[in-house]
Design an enzyme around this catalytic site. Structure first.
Site, PDB file in Angstrom:
ATOM      1  N   HIS A   1      27.598  35.423  39.869  1.00  0.00           N
ATOM      2  CA  HIS A   1      29.014  35.280  39.562  1.00  0.00           C
ATOM      3  C   HIS A   1      29.239  35.021  38.076  1.00  0.00           C
ATOM      4  O   HIS A   1      30.160  35.553  37.482  1.00  0.00           O
ATOM      5  CB  HIS A   1      29.588  34.132  40.409  1.00  0.00           C
TER       6      HIS A   1
ATOM      7  N   HIS B   1      38.885  36.356  43.642  1.00  0.00           N
ATOM      8  CA  HIS B   1      38.708  35.106  44.383  1.00  0.00           C
ATOM      9  C   HIS B   1      38.472  35.458  45.842  1.00  0.00           C
ATOM     10  O   HIS B   1      39.225  35.067  46.726  1.00  0.00           O
ATOM     11  CB  HIS B   1      39.916  34.170  44.194  1.00  0.00           C
TER      12      HIS B   1
END
Lengths: 230, 732
Positions: B34, B89
Site C-alpha cells: 500500500h 479506500h
C-alpha cells in the site's frame, strides 16, 4: 450597510453567501461566531452548513452559542435576519422563527432544484417577486422537513407568515412537489417581524448568472429592501 | 501480518542491530504494498507525467497543474494552479462501508490541504458486486451515505464520478475518491522538509487507537471473516474536525506560516513525519509523549502508527510556532509541537527512551521492489447470444450500470461552493474557476466490462472515454490522475491483467497529451470470491474558456439534425466502415452472456477529442452526448426528454456477426451524438479525422423512433424514464 454572515465552525455556505451578496453589490463580511457582531452590522445572514457538526440536532448547538443572543437582540430591534438551510434550522432552534426543520421524509440528504411559490410579496425578502410567482432555487439538506403542531401552523398561516411553499412548475403545492415531507409544503417562514425570515432552499446558489439560474437574487435583495425601508 | 523475513534481514543489515518493536512496525507498514508500491512501481514508469502545465508531478501528497490564462488577459497565464489527487479506500469500505468511504474522502481532502490548496471538487468512482445481491446493495448504500455525510459536511461539492456493478467485485468493492483543489504560485506548499531546526507541529484531532495497522491491512487479501476481524483497522471520520482543519489550514497558508506539510494517512504519524523529512533529504527528532492524545496509556507504537483521522503535520519556523498554536486554538483543534527537523536520522523517543533511530530515506525508499511473473491475458472468442431486439434494448437501458445514477448524486451536495456550472448526471462536470476565467471539466471512471474483456485495449478505451466526456462539454484534456486497482499480484494471470491496464492507460493518456500527474495503486483486491476485474480509474480534467456547455439532452428544434461522429464500425455516408463492429466488453454481452473481441479504437484519438471539443462549442451545436456504456441504444435514449424526441435510422454493422445488435450496442469510445443546425459544418470539421453519419432529426414529441436496418423500435420518454429508474426503484 454591512451584512454580517455568521460563521460557525461547520458553516460551509458562508463564502458562497458573501460571493452572492457581493455580486448584488450588497456589502457583506464573514464574522467568526466567537468574535461577536460588529458594531456596524445592518443585516445578519445565518448561512448553510453543519454549524457544530450537527451530531446532536441540526442547529441545536449553534442556537445556544453566545452570538445568537446578540442576533436575537438585533432582530428584535429590527435588524434584518435571513437564515438559509442550516441557518434556518438555527433560526427555529433559537426561537427567531416558529416550528422546526427535521429529518427528510426520505431519510436521506437531497440536493436538487425545486420550485417555490412566493406566498406574499410585501416583505423585504419577496419584494422583488409577485405573489404566486414560481421560482427555481436549489435545496441541499438532510433535515429540511418543516414540522410544527397543527394549531401553531394554523396561526402562522392566519398571520400570513408562510413565505415560500414547495410547488410544481405550475405553482400547485401538491404532495408530489414536496421534496422532504414538509407540513403544508412550507419551505420558508417569517419570524415575529417580517424582517426576520428563514428558508431551507439556497438563494445564494441561484444568484450568480455564470453558473445557472438567478431566481434567488430577490431573496438576498431583502437586505437592501429592509435597509431602504427602515 | 508482521515484517517478512527477507525484509527483516535488510533492515538488520542497514541498522547493524535488530529493529525495535516500533521500528519493525514502521518498516512493516511503510514497506507494505500500500505504501511502497513494491509490485507496481516497476510498471509505473510507463506513465508520461510531464508537460509544460505540470508544476508538481507524482510523489507529493497531490499533483499541481497550472491552468491556462484567459484570452482577454483578465487572468495571468499560468498563475492559477489546481491540485489533483486520487485515493482508494477499498478494504475499509468492505469492512465498514459508511466509515470506510467517509474517511476515504477525508484523506484525499487532506492531501489537497498539504499543498496549500483549498478543496473545490470531489469525484467518486465506485464499484460493487452484482446489483441483484443484497450484500452489494448494502455496501452501495453505506458507501454512498458515507461519502454524502463526509463530503456534504465539509462543504466540498461532489460533482462527478461513476458507479459500476460487476459480479467480480462481490467480495471486494472499490471506493476511489479524487479531489481537485485550488491554489496559486504564492500559496503552494510541498511535502518536502526545508530546514533543520524548524519545528514539527501536529494539528488536528487527538490521537487514539483507531486504524492501527491500516496500511498493512490494505495490502492483504480480504479474508472471509474480514467484516468482524478487521474492524479495528478501520478509522472513524469526524467531518466537523476536518472542516475546522480545512479552515485552519487556509489561514495558516494565508499568513505564510507553513514551510512544508503532510497529512496523516496510512501509517499515521510515523508515515507522515518520516516521509516529510525523507523528501527533503533530512531527519527528525520526535518526542512521542508530546502528541496530544484522546485515549489514556497509549504506548509509543500506538502513537506512532494510529491512523486517527483529521490530523496534519506541519514544518514551522520556530518564531511562528506560537501563531500556529493560536490559529489551531481558534478553530478548536489540538496542537502539539512534537519535535524538530534535523540533518540526521529519523529518531523518536518516548518518555526518554529511544524507540526509533533509522535513516528516513531508507525507511521511505528502501523497500525492495518485486519482480513478479505475469501471464498475458487471452483474447476472447466470439460467442454471441441470440436475443429479441426489444428485450435487448430494455435490458441494456435498464441495467444498473447504464441506468440513471440520480439516486446517488442527489445525496451529494454538488452545488456548494457556487462554482458548479454543470453537475453530475452529465458527460462531465464543469467547475467555474473564476480566478483564471476557465471552466474546468471533470470526468472520472473506469469500465470493468471493458478491462475484463481486454485489459490493455480496455484501459486505452477508459482514457479515451474520459477525454471524450470532457470534449463533449467543449473542453480539452489538461491532466489526469489514476487509481489502479488490481487483485493479488502474486498470481501471474492477475498481474498480467494489471500490467495490461497500466500500459493501456499510459499509452492512451500519452496519445492524448494528458500527462498522468499522480495516482494511487491498490493491489490485493482479492477475496474468496476471486480477484476483481483489473480496474484503472482515471480522473481527468480539461479546460475551456467560459463555463457554459451544450446540454446532453436534445432540444425540440425540428430543423436540426442528429449526427453520429467517430463510429468506426458504422462509417460515414460515403464510405465503407474503417473497422469491424465488435461487441467485446459491452453491457449487451454482460446482460446476455457472450464474448467477442474488444472494438478497435481510432488511429488518432487526440484529433477526435480536439475536434469534438471545438464542434461542441460551435454556435450551430444544440446538444452533445458521448456514446459509450450501453452503446448507441443508451446514448440515444438518454437524449430524449418529455419535450423533445428523436427520429433516427441507423445502418446495420454489415461486417458483424449480428449486424443489428452490433450497430446498437457496441461500445467503441471516441464517439459522440451531436444535435446541430449545420450538419455540413460538422462533416467539414471531422473531415479526415473521424467518420460522420447523419442519423436523423429531432422532434418535438418526446419519443425515440429508432430504425436499425429493417427493424423498428419506439420508446416514449416515459418508457425510457421507467427503464432508467432501476436504482431508485430498488432502493427507495
Amino acid at each position: 450597510m454591512t451584512v454580517a454572515i455568521i460563521r460557525f465552525g461547520g458553516s460551509n455556505c458562508d463564502r458562497d453567501a458573501e460571493r452572492a451578496l457581493e455580486h448584488l453589490e450588497i456589502d457583506a463580511e464573514i464574522v467568526w461566531h466567537e468574535d461577536g457582531l460588529p458594531a456596524e452590522t445592518s443585516g445578519i445572514m445565518l448561512p448553510g452548513g453543519f454549524s457544530y457538526g450537527d451530531y446532536l440536532r441540526a442547529g441545536a448547538m449553534a442556537a445556544r452559542s453566545p452570538i445568537m443572543a446578540e442576533v436575537r437582540e438585533a432582530a428584535a430591534e429590527g435588524t434584518p435576519v435571513l437564515g438559509v438551510c442550516n441557518g434556518a434550522q438555527i433560526g427555529c432552534e433559537s426561537g427567531l422563527t416558529e416550528g422546526a426543520f427535521t429529518t427528510n421524509e426520505s431519510a436521506r440528504f437531497q440536493c436538487e432544484h425545486v420550485s417555490l411559490r412566493v406566498e406574499r410579496d410585501d416583505t423585504p425578502w419577496t419584494a422583488a417577486y409577485d405573489e404566486g410567482d414560481v421560482i427555481d432555487v436549489p435545496i441541499a439538506h438532510g433535515e429540511g422537513r418543516y414540522e410544527i403542531d397543527d394549531e401553531r401552523l394554523a396561526e402562522l398561516e392566519d398571520d400570513d407568515r408562510v413565505l415560500f411553499r414547495y410547488c410544481n412548475e405550475d405553482g400547485e403545492t401538491d404532495p408530489e412537489a414536496n421534496p422532504n415531507g414538509s407540513k403544508h409544503n412550507v419551505a420558508g417562514v417569517l419570524g415575529e417581524h417580517e424582517t426576520v425570515a428563514v428558508l431551507m432552499p439556497h438563494p445564494e446558489r441561484a444568484t450568480l448568472p455564470d453558473v445557472g439560474p438567478t431566481d434567488g437574487q430577490g431573496v438576498l435583495r431583502g437586505f437592501e429592501a429592509a435597509d431602504g425601508g427602515a | 501480518m508482521s515484517l517478512a523475513d527477507s525484509d527483516r534481514e535488510l533492515v538488520v543489515d542497514e541498522l547493524g542491530r535488530e529493529p525495535t518493536q516500533a521500528e519493525a512496525a514502521l518498516f512493516e507498514n511503510l514497506w507494505s504494498e500500500h505504501c511502497a508500491y513494491r509490485s507496481s512501481r516497476p510498471l509505473l514508469s510507463a506513465f508520461d507525467s510531464e508537460g509544460e502545465q505540470v508544476v508538481i508531478g507524482p510523489g507529493d501528497d497531490a499533483a499541481v497543474v497550472a491552468l491556462p490564462g484567459s484570452e482577454d488577459g483578465g487572468a495571468e497565464e499560468g498563475s492559477t494552479y489546481i491540485t489533483m489527487g486520487i485515493e482508494s479506500h477499498n478494504h475499509p469500505s468492505y469492512v465498514d462501508p459508511f466509515d470506510g468511504a467517509a474517511t476515504g474522502v477525508g484523506g484525499i481532502v487532506r492531501d489537497t490541504l498539504s499543498m496549500g490548496a483549498y478543496p473545490i471538487a470531489l469525484a467518486d468512482s465506485l464499484y460493487f458486486g452484482g446489483f441483484d445481491r443484497e450484500h452489494s446493495k448494502y455496501l452501495f448504500e453505506g458507501v454512498v451515505e458515507g461519502i454524502s455525510h463526509y463530503g456534504n459536511c465539509i462543504g466540498v461539492p461532489t460533482v462527478a464520478g461513476s458507479v459500476d456493478f460487476h459480479p467480480d467485485y462481490e467480495g471486494n468493492p472499490l471506493v476511489n475518491v479524487a479531489c481537485v483543489g485550488l491554489t496559486n504560485e504564492e500559496r503552494l506548499v510541498t511535502a518536502e522538509a526545508q530546514e533543520p531546526g524548524n519545528k514539527l507541529v501536529l494539528v488536528g484531532n487527538g490521537t487514539g487507537r483507531d486504524g492501527l495497522g491500516g496500511a498493512s491491512f490494505a495490502s492483504e487479501d480480504l479474508a472471509e471473516d474480514a467484516e468482524t476481524e478487521d474492524r479495528p483497522a478501520v478509522q472513524v471520520g469526524d467531518p466537523y474536525a476536518e472542516k475546522l482543519l480545512i479552515e485552519a489550514n487556509e489561514q495558516l497558508i494565508d499568513e505564510g506560516l507553513i514551510e512544508s506539510a503532510r497529512d496523516l494517512g496510512a501509517a499515521g504519524l510515523g508515515g507522515a513525519s518520516s516521509e516529510l523529512v525523507a523528501k527533503g533529504g533530512l531527519g527528525a527528532h520526535i518526542e512521542l509523549e508530546r502528541v496530544h492524545q484522546r485515549e489514556p496509556n497509549m504506548n509509543a507504537l500506538e502513537i506512532l502508527l494510529a491512523e486517527s483521522q483529521e490530523r496534519m503535520c506541519y514544518e514551522v519556523e520556530p518564531e511562528n510556532v506560537d501563531r500556529v498554536r493560536e490559529i489551531a486554538e481558534r478553530f478548536d483543534l489540538g496542537c502539539s509541537v512534537i519535535g524538530d527537523v534535523t540533518a540526521e536520522n529519523y529518531t523518536c523517543t518516548f518518555e526518554g527512551e529511544t524507540v526509533v533511530d533509522v535513516d528516513a530515506y531508507f525507511l521511505g525508499e528502501g523497500a525492495p521492489m518485486n519482480d513478479l511473473p505475469s501471464e498475458e491475458p487471452a483474447e476472447p472468442e466470439t460467442d454471441l447470444p441470440e436475443v429479441d431486439l426489444e428485450s435487448a434494448v430494455e435490458a441494456v437501458v435498464s441495467s444498473p450500470n447504464t441506468a440513471s445514477k440520480r439516486w446517488v448524486y442527489r445525496q451529494y451536495d454538488h452545488e456548494v461552493g457556487v462554482r458548479t456550472s454543470v453537475g453530475p448526471g452529465d458527460d462531465a462536470a464543469i467547475i467555474a474557476i473564476r480566478e483564471a476565467e476557465q471552466g474546468l471539466a471533470i470526468s472520472s471512471g473506469a469500465a470493468p466490462n471493458w478491462t475484463t474483456a481486454a485489459p490493455y485495449e480496455g484501459a486505452r478505451a477508459v482514457a479515451l472515454e474520459n477525454a471524450t466526456n470532457i470534449a463533449a462539454k467543449g473542453a480539452t484534456p489538461l491532466a489526469a490522475v489514476d487509481c489502479l486497482n488490481g487483485g493479488n499480484p502474486e498470481k501471474p494471470d492477475v498481474y498480467g491483467g494489471f500490467e495490461g491496464i497500466v500500459d493501456g492507460l499510459a499509452d492512451m493518456c500519452s496519445s492524448l497529451s494528458a500527462p498522468v500527474v499522480g495516482g494511487n495503486v491498490s493491489l490485493y483486491n482479492d477475496s474468496v470470491a476471486g480477484p476483481i476485474p483489473p480496474t484503472p480509474t482515471l480522473a481527468m480534467v480539461g479546460t475551456k474558456a467560459g463555463y457554459d456547455a451544450p446540454p446532453l439532452s436534445v432540444t425540440p428544434d425540428e430543423g436540426s439534425a442528429l449526427v453520429l461522429v467517430g463510429d468506426l464500425a458504422l462509417g460515414s455516408e460515403d464510405g465503407a466502415p474503417d473497422g469491424e463492429a465488435r461487441l467485446g466488453g459491452s453491457e449487451y454481452l454482460a446482460q446476455f452472456d457472450g464474448s467477442d473481441a474488444f472494438p478497435a479504437l481510432p488511429d488518432d484519438p487526440a484529433a477526435v477529442v480536439e475536434t469534438l471539443a471545438a464542434v461542441a462549442d460551435d454556435e450551430a451545436t444544440l446538444a452533445v452526448h458521448d456514446v459509450s456504456h450501453g452503446g448507441l441504444a443508451v446514448a440515444l435514449a438518454e437524449m430524449v426528454t418529455d419535450e423533445a424526441g428523436l427520429e433516427v435510422s441507423i445502418p446495420t454493422a454489415a461486417s458483424a456477426a449480428d449486424p443489428v445488435a452490433a450497430a446498437l450496442f457496441h461500445e467503441q469510445p471516441g464517439r459522440a451524438l451531436i444535435q446541430t443546425t449545420d450538419p455540413d459544418a460538422v462533416r467539414a470539421a471531422f473531415d479526415g479525422v473521424a467518420p460522420v453519419l447523419e442519423l436523423g432529426a429531432a422532434t418535438a414529441d418526446g419519443r425515440l423512433e429508432l430504425a436499425v436496418g429493417d427493424r423498428e423500435i419506439e420508446l416514449t420518454a416515459a418508457d425510457i424514464a421507467a427503464h432508467r429508474e432501476t436504482i431508485e426503484r430498488e432502493l427507495e
